[in-house]
Design an enzyme around this catalytic site. Structure first.
Site, short mmCIF file in Angstrom:
data_model
loop_
_atom_site.label_atom_id
_atom_site.label_comp_id
_atom_site.label_asym_id
_atom_site.label_seq_id
_atom_site.Cartn_x
_atom_site.Cartn_y
_atom_site.Cartn_z
CD GLU A 139 5.79 5.84 5.79
OE1 GLU A 139 6.67 6.03 6.74
OE2 GLU A 139 4.35 5.58 5.37
CE1 TYR A 153 -0.46 10.28 13.75
CE2 TYR A 153 -0.64 9.92 11.37
CZ TYR A 153 -0.45 9.27 12.29
OH TYR A 153 0.40 8.43 12.10
NE ARG A 183 -1.99 1.76 3.84
CZ ARG A 183 -1.91 2.60 5.04
NH1 ARG A 183 -0.86 2.42 5.57
NH2 ARG A 183 -2.66 3.48 4.22
#
Lengths: 200, 318, 355
Positions: free
Chosen positions: C274, C325, C232
């Site tokens: 990522e 966040y 992912r």
């Protein structure tokens, strides 16, 4: 502010005797004595005969509960501070066998530290019976210098080791037995809000 | 990438009375992936019109990358797989074998591993012990058998591991000393059992009675899908009806009808074949170990590898 | 430019660059198209978006399952420096030794298979020889015997692999992060999180738990099979091309967030992606979690017109709590305003790859 639930924080369901255990070790800190005294009715002579109570008065309101615990009639040992208690717990566990159940009651920081001793003996944390009693003060690890500060009641606070202003994050490490302290004014040095007493 | 493997039978060996060991090597050659002790593979076998896909624990050294081995007991009431392996399988045959999957993994944190096997339940422990020995971990095996003649792997395991292997033959009057086994074990010991349900129940219950926590107890339920009354299932997406025969599982009936639902263990443990129930007039006969009692009562999900149905209409989201 | 994808990704030279101090990190034009741009559409939508990790488009970051690019040597040097300053970025609980060996094997095999001109693995039973040409390593060791390697197996191979690594133990129906090497994390601490289960280490993530996504993702991962890895994409933004944005060093990099101005957005603001892959490990039945990070500054992003149009649209649609966040709040609007100059409002094609 403290969240409604912190998914990394253990839950402390309360002391209850595991009826089938061959041996019971109680490690109690301060007001944690009350957790055991409150279930004294379940402490049959058979259970007491298989029990070892380790107690440290730290954190107690007043003088502690030595007398009441000793009156229960189980093997009893009192430690002057937390460190010797953890050392004694380590010795007891090293001579214990499967079938021994561990009970921990006291502040969250104490439970966390005793849990580390237990884990080193291969005890699964989920099999330890726990109850949170006494202060809600937190044991906090500074994520920057790794220093641990005991009994933190306010956020932000100043790290006693490196001096950074830390806020207490709602994130708990069982391995460290501590919450995480993170520098609050890293982005704008000096911009530190007044501390709030959140964990009394 | 690894999906199903075509593997050739390179050796058949009667490991003990009524227990046949099968060695399988990849048709294309090359090294197989290592695996973990306790892993199983699903082996597809032709059985008349039906293809039986049965899970078998791997019972060889996980570091032997040239082949996989399984051992199969001749079942009294075989659904096909066991009889096929004992009566018809020959060296040179090619079988389709799925990738190793582990639902009975050792707890690597254990200070000591105690393995209790009954009969053919020995198989996962053969691979586990190879790993324990290589890693220098403390372990002991307690192996209950009807007789020494029926004790698969007993000789080779005693040769390899000496006094760490204890055999209890019923025909010699020896019984598993369960009570003694669970006493005076060091903290951090984990207990594993595999074999007949009655033996596993006794092992686990003895440990619980001796105060062991659930976290230290592990068991593998070797179960074949239960036979039962025939029933019909309706596929919600196509409206098609599929008939399930008495000796067929729902999953097998679907596969025979050309539908290929997801699965891993085919024994009601892993949850991979969970299927949504769209409509239900009747009762699902849950046969799995996966759903919670609440989920069973709701019956919004069925584990098609193990569960059957009794009633007028069952429509699945397939 | 489109022909860039017809060629296989085969790094020959490595950039001499830094991720600190003068921040000389940059992507060569060919490497820009190698970048795994994470947004499939113009709107932000939280999803677990797990898909099979199979070899993808030649030339892209998906071509090889363990990707090595022109930043290899510089990343390995930065990692060594981080570890020298803070050895706690490497952690391995004692029961993870078998999973360490599993990981060493997997990373050696994948890298040697994908880049035979860079890496060679020779196996003769348990006697292995590993050659890493870029780093000048040629070691012979006994697989399974830690005393034949200069470091623990995981420590050894992670210093030779791009991307952060976490190892999970599977037990009690959960995954436990019990080992890893994390030197380029986006604001989480391995030292703090090691030993936590799947739900515990995700505790600080807002919104997602309420959506039940972690429960579903965990169920999925528990049944992951050997040989069938999944992946992912995740993303955040970083000011300056700094790999080490750990909580440990937050006082060092936190102030960077206040330095963004309309004039320096193109240089300073980086999209950080990522490419996370998850692999079942064969011997331990543990799970390998590779967090392969990529950074690209805004100047570079807008050289691909589709990405230049899409990124400001996505950033505008991001819920405020997620912006907080991810630490974007202070510079999100400045960045959107700068990127808007490169968004002519034209529709974008589906998918992540350049047109």
């Amino acid at each position: 502010m403290q969240g409604a639930t912190i998914r990394s924080r253990p839950v402390y369901p309360g002391l209850a005797i595991a009826p089938l255990a061959r041996r019971h070790i109680f490690a109690l800190e301060g007001e944690g004595a009350g957790a055991l005294l409150d279930i004294a009715g379940d402490l049959t002579p058979e259970v007491l005969g298989r029990s070892q109570i380790l107690y440290v008065a730290r954190g107690s309101l007043g003088v502690g509960h030595h007398g009441a615990l000793q009156t229960l009639g189980a093997a009893f040992w009192a430690a002057p501070t937390v460190q010797p208690l953890l050392g004694r717990l380590d010795v007891e566990l090293s001579r214990s066998h499967m079938g021994t159940r561990l009970y921990l009651a006291g502040t969250e920081g104490f439970i966390g530290q005793a849990m580390q001793v237990a884990a080193a003996h291969g005890i699964d944390p989920a099999s330890v019976i726990t109850e949170h009693r006494g202060s809600r003060a937190r044991r906090v690890q500074c994520v920057h210098c790794k220093g641990v500060t005991e009994g933190v009641t306010a956020s932000p606070f100043t790290c006693g080791h490196c001096g950074l202003n830390l806020y207490v994050r709602d994130h708990y490490s069982r391995r460290l037995g501590a919450f995480q302290g993170v520098n609050i004014d890293a982005e704008e040095p000096g911009a530190v809000p007044p501390p709030e007493e959140l964990y009394l | 990438m690894m999906g199903d493997l075509q593997m050739r039978v390179t050796a058949l060996h009667d490991e003990a009375a009524g227990i046949r060991r099968v060695r399988l090597e990849p048709v294309e050659g090359g090294l197989l992936p290592a695996f973990s002790g306790g892993a199983h593979v699903v082996v597809a076998m032709p059985d008349g019109d039906v293809t039986r896909r049965n899970p078998y624990s791997l019972c060889c050294d996980p570091e032997d990358r040239t082949g996989y081995e399984i051992a199969v007991a001749r079942a009294a009431a075989s659904r096909g797989g066991s009889a096929y392996i004992h009566e018809r399988l020959a060296v040179g045959d090619v079988l389709t074998v799925g990738a190793p999957t582990n639902l009975f993994q050792p707890d690597w944190r254990a200070k000591k591993h105690i393995l209790v096997a009954g009969g053919i339940g020995i198989t996962p422990f053969v691979a586990m012990m190879a790993q324990f020995a290589r890693a220098g971990l403390a372990f002991e095996l307690h192996y209950a058998v009807r007789s020494r003649a029926a004790a698969a792997f007993a000789g080779v395991l005693q040769d390899r591991y000496g006094p760490r292997v204890k055999i209890y033959a019923a025909d010699e009057g020896a019984r598993l000393p369960l009570g003694a086994l669970v006493q005076n074990q060091p903290l951090g010991t984990h207990l594993y059992t595999c074999g007949p349900e009655r033996l596993m129940d006794a092992v686990l219950e003895t440990a619980r009675q001796a105060g062991w926590p659930e976290q230290a107890l592990h068991s593998e339920h070797f179960m074949a899908p239960p036979p039962g009354d025939p029933f019909t299932v309706t596929l919600g997406r196509s409206g098609r009806d599929v008939a399930v025969a008495p000796d067929q599982s729902l999953l097998e009936a679907l596969e025979a009808a050309g539908i290929n639902p997801r699965y891993l263990c085919r024994g009601g443990v892993c949850g991979e074949c969970a299927t949504k129930v769209v409509e239900l007039r009747g009762t699902i006969l849950h046969g799995d170990h996966y759903l919670t009692p609440e989920e069973r009562a709701e019956s919004r999900t069925i584990m098609i590898c193990m569960s059957r149905f009794s009633g007028d209409r069952l429509v699945l989201d397939l | 430019m489109d022909t860039a994808y017809s060629a296989t990704h085969r790094p020959e030279t490595f950039r001499d660059e830094t991720f600190r101090g003068d921040f000389s990190y940059a992507n060569s034009p060919g490497n820009i198209r190698h970048f795994p741009f994470p947004f499939h559409e113009d709107h932000y939508r939280y999803s677990v978006n797990i898909e099979p990790h199979v070899p993808g488009l030649p030339g892209s970051a998906f071509e090889h399952l363990i990707d090595v690019d022109e930043h290899y040597l510089a990343e390995m040097a930065d990692r060594a420096q981080v570890l020298a300053e803070d050895p706690l970025r490497y952690q391995a609980l004692p029961h993870m030794m078998l999973a360490q060996w599993d990981t060493l094997e997997l990373l050696m095999e994948e890298q040697a298979r994908a880049y035979p001109h860079l890496f060679t693995l020779e196996r003769n039973g348990d006697q292995w020889r590993w050659i890493n040409r870029p780093l000048g390593i040629d070691d012979t060791f006994t697989f399974g015997d830690p005393s034949t390697l200069p470091r623990e197996p995981l420590d050894y191979i992670c210093r030779q692999t791009q991307g952060d690594i976490a190892l999970m133990d599977q037990r009690e129906g959960n995954l436990w992060m019990d080992a890893g090497m994390i030197t380029a994390q986006a604001d989480w601490s391995l030292d703090f999180d090691v030993g936590m289960n799947f739900h515990e280490w995700h505790a600080p993530v807002p919104l997602a738990p309420q959506m039940g996504v972690f429960d579903r993702a965990l169920k999925y991962l528990l049944n992951l099979q050997v040989g069938k890895p999944v992946r992912r994409l995740n993303w955040t933004m970083t000011i300056n091309p700094r790999l080490d944005t750990s909580p440990e060093t937050y006082p060092k990099w936190g102030p960077d967030r206040t330095t963004v101005t309309p004039e320096n957005v193109g240089q300073k603001v980086h999209l950080r992606v990522e490419l996370q892959s998850l692999w079942r490990l064969p011997r331990s039945n543990g799970m390998l979690f590779v967090i392969r990070g990529y950074m690209m500054r805004m100047d570079e992003v807008v050289t691909v017109p589709k990405w230049g149009r899409r990124l400001p649209r996505v950033l505008e649609s991001l819920p405020p709590e997620l912006a907080e966040y991810k630490g974007l709040s202070r510079y999100r609007q400045t960045t959107i305003d700068w990127l808007k100059r490169h968004d002519d409002g034209a529709p974008t094609s589906p998918g992540i790859f350049p047109d």
